[in-house]
Design an enzyme around this catalytic site. Structure first.
Site, mmCIF file in Angstrom:
data_model
loop_
_atom_site.group_PDB
_atom_site.id
_atom_site.type_symbol
_atom_site.label_atom_id
_atom_site.label_comp_id
_atom_site.label_asym_id
_atom_site.label_seq_id
_atom_site.Cartn_x
_atom_site.Cartn_y
_atom_site.Cartn_z
ATOM 1 C CG HIS A 1 -1.845 -1.089 1.375
ATOM 2 N ND1 HIS A 1 -1.613 -2.154 2.214
ATOM 3 C CD2 HIS A 1 -3.038 -1.321 0.789
ATOM 4 C CE1 HIS A 1 -2.636 -2.997 2.131
ATOM 5 N NE2 HIS A 1 -3.503 -2.525 1.282
ATOM 6 C CG LEU B 1 4.599 -7.230 0.568
ATOM 7 C CD1 LEU B 1 5.008 -5.912 1.232
ATOM 8 C CD2 LEU B 1 5.153 -8.413 1.361
#
Lengths: 286, 286
Positions: A43, A190
Site C-alpha cells: 500500500h 504482500l
C-alpha cells in the site's frame, strides 16, 4: 515513526470535500489511494507513487462490506487504524479518509454498477459479490474525492482492469495508474491476508510466485496454455496448497480468453489458491 | 431569432472539458441541461432555470439509443440541430454539446448502471430498456460536463427521481434541480412527441392533464387510490385515448407505492397513454 506529524483524518464526505476543494483552489493536483486498511509496504508504495504524480495525496481506509459474501472474512479482516495513519503519514499521505459504513451506504440506497465482461471470470466467478461491490465503492470514492489520479496495485490485477473499464465507460474524470506488486524477499506478494498464515503456511505461500513464473515462461515459449495451467495447479497442490481456485492466462488489457490456446497479445498469468482458510492471489506478466 | 450570436457547438468530450475547465479556472459555476433535442419551450425553461443558478450553461443534444427498445421511435425521433442551437442561444445557453453516438459509446464498453427500486414500476415496467439507458447516459454526461447544477424537467417525473437516486447513491458531485412542467394554453404538457399528433389527436391529448387533476383532487380528499385510478383510465379511454399503460399514484420522493390505499405523504399522480402510435406521459402533484 518518530517525528512524523499526525495525519489529519476525516470521516465524512463533507469534510473530505472541504479539504480537497481547498487544495484545488490553491492549484494543487490530488492523488488518491483507496485501501481497506491493514496497510503494508504494498500500500505504501501506492501512496508514494501517488505522491510522485500529484501535489497532495488522500488515502481511504474502508473495509467495504459490499465486496464480501456472507461466508467470507469481513468480520475478521484485520483493522489497525492508528497504525495505518502512522504508516500513511510516513509515506507522504496528506489526508486519511476513513468513513463509517453508514456514511458510505446511506439508508435507501438501491443503485448497482456492473462492469460486465472483464469482471466475469476468475475472481468474479469465485467471488460473485466482489466486483459489483468494488465497482460501486470505487465509483463512489472517486466521486467523493474527485482526484486527478488514483493508484491501484497490480496485485489485484483483474480488479485494476475492472476499474479501468468502469472509469472509461462512465467517463469518470480521473487517470487510473497501475502500480507493480511489492513482494517479500522470497517473491511472495504482500497482502493483508498474509497475516492469517502460520509459519508453515508461509513457506508454502512463497512457492506461488515461482510456480506462476515458470508456467508463464513456458507459455511465452509457445507451450499450450491449458496444459501448462493444469500442470501449475498440480505443482501448487504438490507444494502444499490445500485447494486451487484457478491458474489462468488472460489478455492483459481486458481479461479476455486467448481462444487459440496460445498468447498472441500482452498476457497475464493469474492464480488463486488456498492455504487452509486463507485464500491468496497473485499474477505476473507473460 | 435575429441578433442572437452563434452558439458554440462541441462534439467531443475533450473539447467540452477544455471549455468547461476554462470557465472553472475563471471561477464560474456551471449549469447543465441534458436534452434529446427537438427543443420546445419546456426545454428552454430548463435552460433559463440553469442560467439563474449558474454563471455558464451547457446543454447537451443527444438522442440516446441506449434508452430506446428496438420497436420504439429511435429512428423517427425528431432531429433539428440547427434550430435547437438557435433556440438554446436565445434562452441563454453558452455551449451546446452534441456528441456522435460513437463518442458516447466507445467500442468495448460493457458497464451498466441500475438504479433499482425507483426505476422498477410505471415507465420502468412499460419500457424496460429505458432507465438503464437513462442512468448510464446521465452518469456519463455528468462526468463529462462536471457541472455544479443539472436541471431536469418534472414532465419526466419518475426519471427525475431515478436521477436523484443515481446521483445520491454514486455521490456524483452535482446538485439536481427539478423544474416544473411547461404546458400549452390547454394544459397539455409540452413534449417533443406532441409533434407526432394530428389535430384530432391533439384535442384528445389536451384532456390528459384535466383527468389527472380531477383524479388527484379526489384522492387528496380521501377517495381510494385504486378506485380513482381505475376510473381515470376509463375517463381517458372515453376521451379518445386508444390505450392506457397506467394511471398510478406514487410517493413523490421515491416512487414507492402507498400500501394503505390512501396518501399519507407527498404524492404524485402519473399516467402514460397512447393516441395511435404516439405515447404520452404526464404527472401532477397531489
Amino acid at each position: 515513526m518518530p517525528g512524523t506529524p499526525d495525519l489529519p483524518v476525516v470521516r465524512t464526505i463533507a469534510e473530505l470535500r472541504q479539504t480537497v476543494s481547498g487544495w484545488k483552489r490553491q492549484g494543487f493536483t490530488v492523488g488518491f489511494v483507496p485501501t481497506m486498511g491493514a496497510l503494508h509496504e504494498g500500500h505504501l508504495a501506492l501512496v508514494r507513487e501517488a505522491g510522485e504524480r500529484a501535489d497532495r495525496v488522500v488515502a481511504s481506509v474502508f473495509v467495504n462490506p459490499a465486496q464480501f459474501a456472507a461466508h467470507e472474512d469481513l468480520g475478521t479482516y484485520p483493522r489497525q487504524e492508528a497504525r495505518d495513519a502512522e504508516l500513511l503519514a510516513g509515506a507522504g499521505c496528506d489526508l486519511m479518509y476513513a468513513p463509517e459504513v453508514a456514511e458510505m451506504y446511506r439508508p435507501g440506497a438501491t443503485t448497482t454498477v456492473s462492469v460486465g465482461a472483464p469482471a466475469e471470470g476468475l475472481e468474479g466467478k469465485c467471488r460473485p459479490h466482489m466486483f459489483g461491490g468494488v465497482a460501486l465503492v470505487v465509483a463512489k470514492l472517486l466521486n467523493q474525492v474527485q482526484p486527478d489520479t488514483a493508484v491501484f496495485g497490480e496485485k489485484d490485477f483483474q480488479q485494476l482492469i475492472v476499474i479501468r473499464r468502469l472509469v472509461r465507460d462512465l467517463d469518470i474524470p480521473v487517470e487510473i495508474v497501475g502500480s507493480p506488486t511489492i513482494r517479500d524477499g522470497h517473491g511472495l506478494a504482500l497482502s493483508s491476508r498474509n497475516a492469517y498464515l502460520s509459519e508453515a503456511e508461509l513457506t508454502v505461500a512463497r512457492r506461488l510466485n515461482g510456480v506462476l513464473a515458470e508456467a508463464g515462461a513456458r507459455i511465452a515459449s509457445g507451450a499450450a496454455i491449458e496444459e501448462v495451467a493444469a500442470e501449475a495447479v498440480e505443482a501448487l497442490l504438490g507444494a502444499g496448497f490445500s485447494h486451487v481456485d484457478y491458474v489462468a492466462v488472460r489478455r492483459a488489457d481486458d481479461m479476455g480468453v486467448f481462444e487459440g490456446g496460445a498468447v498472441d497479445a500482452p498476457a497475464r498469468i493469474l492464480a488463486a489458491a488456498w492455504l487452509g482458510k486463507t485464500r491468496l492471489i497473485d499474477n505476473l506478466a507473460i
